[in-house]
Design a protein around this motif. Structure first.
Motif, PDB file in Angstrom:
ATOM      1  N   ARG A  85       0.956  -1.215   0.159  1.00 20.30           N
ATOM      2  CA  ARG A  85      -0.171   0.095  -0.068  1.00 20.30           C
ATOM      3  C   ARG A  85       0.474   1.046  -0.062  1.00 20.30           C
ATOM      4  N   ILE A  86       1.913   1.210  -0.178  1.00 19.98           N
ATOM      5  CA  ILE A  86       2.730   2.300   0.300  1.00 19.98           C
ATOM      6  C   ILE A  86       3.300   3.822  -1.162  1.00 19.98           C
ATOM      7  N   GLY A  87       2.580   2.024  -2.175  1.00 23.02           N
ATOM      8  CA  GLY A  87       2.899   2.801  -3.751  1.00 23.02           C
ATOM      9  C   GLY A  87       2.206   3.897  -4.346  1.00 23.02           C
ATOM     10  N   GLU A  88       0.619   3.628  -3.147  1.00 19.79           N
ATOM     11  CA  GLU A  88      -0.421   4.841  -3.219  1.00 19.79           C
ATOM     12  C   GLU A  88       0.377   6.221  -2.904  1.00 19.79           C
ATOM     13  N   PHE A  89       1.479   6.716  -2.311  1.00 16.31           N
ATOM     14  CA  PHE A  89       1.743   7.711  -1.452  1.00 16.31           C
ATOM     15  C   PHE A  89       3.346   8.197  -2.260  1.00 16.31           C
ATOM     16  N   THR A  90       3.830   6.254  -2.481  1.00 12.95           N
ATOM     17  CA  THR A  90       5.091   6.852  -3.634  1.00 12.95           C
ATOM     18  C   THR A  90       4.574   7.578  -5.080  1.00 12.95           C
ATOM     19  N   ARG A  91       3.844   7.263  -6.007  1.00 10.92           N
ATOM     20  CA  ARG A  91       3.890   8.166  -6.593  1.00 10.92           C
ATOM     21  C   ARG A  91       2.540   9.280  -6.388  1.00 10.92           C
ATOM     22  N   CYS A  92       1.633   9.981  -5.387  1.00 14.55           N
ATOM     23  CA  CYS A  92       1.682  11.216  -5.338  1.00 14.55           C
ATOM     24  C   CYS A  92       3.048  11.856  -4.844  1.00 14.55           C
ATOM     25  N   GLY A  93       3.991  10.862  -4.524  1.00  7.39           N
ATOM     26  CA  GLY A  93       5.657  11.718  -4.633  1.00  7.39           C
ATOM     27  C   GLY A  93       6.494  12.288  -5.216  1.00  7.39           C
ATOM     28  N   VAL A  94       6.141  11.732  -6.090  1.00  6.76           N
ATOM     29  CA  VAL A  94       7.304  11.117  -7.314  1.00  6.76           C
ATOM     30  C   VAL A  94       5.894  12.049  -7.703  1.00  6.76           C
ATOM     31  N   LEU A  95       5.207  12.828  -8.395  1.00 10.25           N
ATOM     32  CA  LEU A  95       4.410  13.714  -8.948  1.00 10.25           C
ATOM     33  C   LEU A  95       4.749  15.251  -8.516  1.00 10.25           C
ATOM     34  N   LYS A  96       4.975  15.349  -7.252  1.00  7.70           N
ATOM     35  CA  LYS A  96       5.641  16.498  -6.443  1.00  7.70           C
ATOM     36  C   LYS A  96       6.920  16.695  -6.670  1.00  7.70           C
ATOM     37  N   ARG A  97       7.557  15.451  -6.566  1.00 12.41           N
ATOM     38  CA  ARG A  97       8.817  15.958  -6.799  1.00 12.41           C
ATOM     39  C   ARG A  97       9.495  16.516  -8.159  1.00 12.41           C
ATOM     40  N   TRP A  98       8.623  15.571  -9.164  1.00 14.08           N
ATOM     41  CA  TRP A  98       8.973  15.766 -10.541  1.00 14.08           C
ATOM     42  C   TRP A  98       8.025  17.562 -11.474  1.00 14.08           C
ATOM     43  N   ASP A  99       6.816  17.481 -10.936  1.00 16.91           N
ATOM     44  CA  ASP A  99       6.174  18.319 -11.884  1.00 16.91           C
ATOM     45  C   ASP A  99       5.678  19.169 -10.580  1.00 16.91           C
ATOM     46  N   GLY A 100       5.619  19.122  -9.473  1.00 14.32           N
ATOM     47  CA  GLY A 100       5.432  20.184  -8.933  1.00 14.32           C
ATOM     48  C   GLY A 100       3.759  19.808  -8.660  1.00 14.32           C
ATOM     49  N   ILE A 101       3.785  18.918  -8.519  1.00 14.49           N
ATOM     50  CA  ILE A 101       1.881  18.255  -7.940  1.00 14.49           C
ATOM     51  C   ILE A 101       1.757  18.499  -6.391  1.00 14.49           C
TER      52      ILE A 101
END
Length: 319
Positions: A85-101
């Motif tokens: 279940r950590i993947g749900e947070f991981t992908r949100c973190g990826v968008l935050k880091r790379w695209d400033g989402i």
């Protein structure tokens, strides 16, 4: 705990299993053509999930690159193999880091996504259950699963204690939210999550969203179904058996183990036995299919990570 649980179930299932025969089956008795043909559907399912995710982010003012959403989903599935279940947070973190989402808005859209997927699963599960009622009945009898037995095991005191604990949990949650809500950051975060949850209302191309949603689950099924043709003892079972196994497998992976390891093996093995597959053959099927498909998830996660490593972050957005 998830690793221990999954490991315990797998040990119980394979405690007397001769693993040396697995290599022989994979090299001499298995048709790898069908396994390779199933890979594109597993990959496409994750890509469609990334494209659908972008659709729900655009209406709330967040515009990630399509490639970033794809790689974020690839990485999320691989991360969930380590911590379920950590993947749900991981992908949100990826968008935050790379695209400033906004992380909280992205998380809200993930909540919506899971709700939509739950509805889809319940709908097709209900339909298939109607057509395969006898098979499911045999499954419940063989596994000892009976809601009547579960409910009858509760005494009056047990019901009372359960009710008290439930009320106490709800009160605690209410007090916690009430106390935390005075802080502006928490208020903003909750507001952003809610905005993400409600993003589905403003999706610009709803028919396309529905096409993506149906496509995801069709690809998941084909990714699983084509593996039936890898083995002589499952190739003749037909699409009805595959649909039933697919449903049971979907419910089995609710148990938080890495990629459903353990519960998925047990559920699919039991269903195959009900359809006439021998016990040892069913063990071969679930072990090989689950392992190979898990390795595909790992490979896609590595691919996503490598792509992100060479992807420049959007200028002007916070890291």
């Amino acid at each position: 705990m998830p690793l221990v649980l999954g490991g315990a179930i797998l040990y119980w299932m394979y405690r007397d299993f001769d693993f040396q025969t697995v290599g022989h089956v994979m090299l001499h008795e298995m048709d790898w053509t069908w396994m390779l043909l199933s890979f594109p559907y597993g990959i496409l399912a994750q890509m469609l999930r990334g494209w659908r995710w972008k659709q729900t982010l655009d209406p709330i003012g967040e515009h990630p690159r399509r490639s970033t959403t794809e790689n974020a989903v690839f990485l999320s599935y691989a991360a969930s193999l380590v911590i379920p279940r950590i993947g749900e947070f991981t992908r949100c973190g990826v968008l935050k880091r790379w695209d400033g989402i906004s992380f909280s808005k992205a998380l809200g859209t993930v909540v919506t996504e899971r709700a939509v997927d739950t509805v889809i699963v319940m709908l097709y599960s209900g339909l298939i259950l109607l057509f395969q009622m006898s098979t499911f009945g045999s499954f419940f009898r063989k596994t000892g699963t009976s809601f009547n037995n579960i409910l009858s095991g509760f005494s009056t005191t047990g019901w009372l204690v359960t009710a008290i604990c439930g009320v106490a949990a709800l009160l605690l949650l209410h007090l916690l939210l009430k106390r935390l809500y005075i802080y502006n950051k928490v208020k903003t975060t909750l507001s952003d999550i809610l905005e993400g949850v409600l993003s589905l209302r403003a999706v610009r191309n709803l028919p396309l969203y529905l096409v993506f949603t149906v496509g995801i689950w069709v690809c998941y099924f084909l990714h699983f179904y084509l593996t039936f043709f890898c083995f002589d003892f499952t190739a003749h079972l037909g699409i009805g058996c595959a649909l039933v196994c697919f449903i049971v497998g979907n419910f089995a992976v609710i148990v938080p183990t890495p990629n459903g390891a353990g519960p998925w093996h047990f559920a699919i093995k039991t269903m195959l036995i009900l359809y006439g597959v021998q016990d040892e053959q069913a063990l071969f099927f679930v072990l090989i299919v689950h392992t190979v498909q898990t390795m595909l998830m790992v490979a896609l996660g590595v691919w996503g990570w490598l792509n992100l490593s060479f992807t420049p972050k959007k200028v002007g957005h916070p890291i």
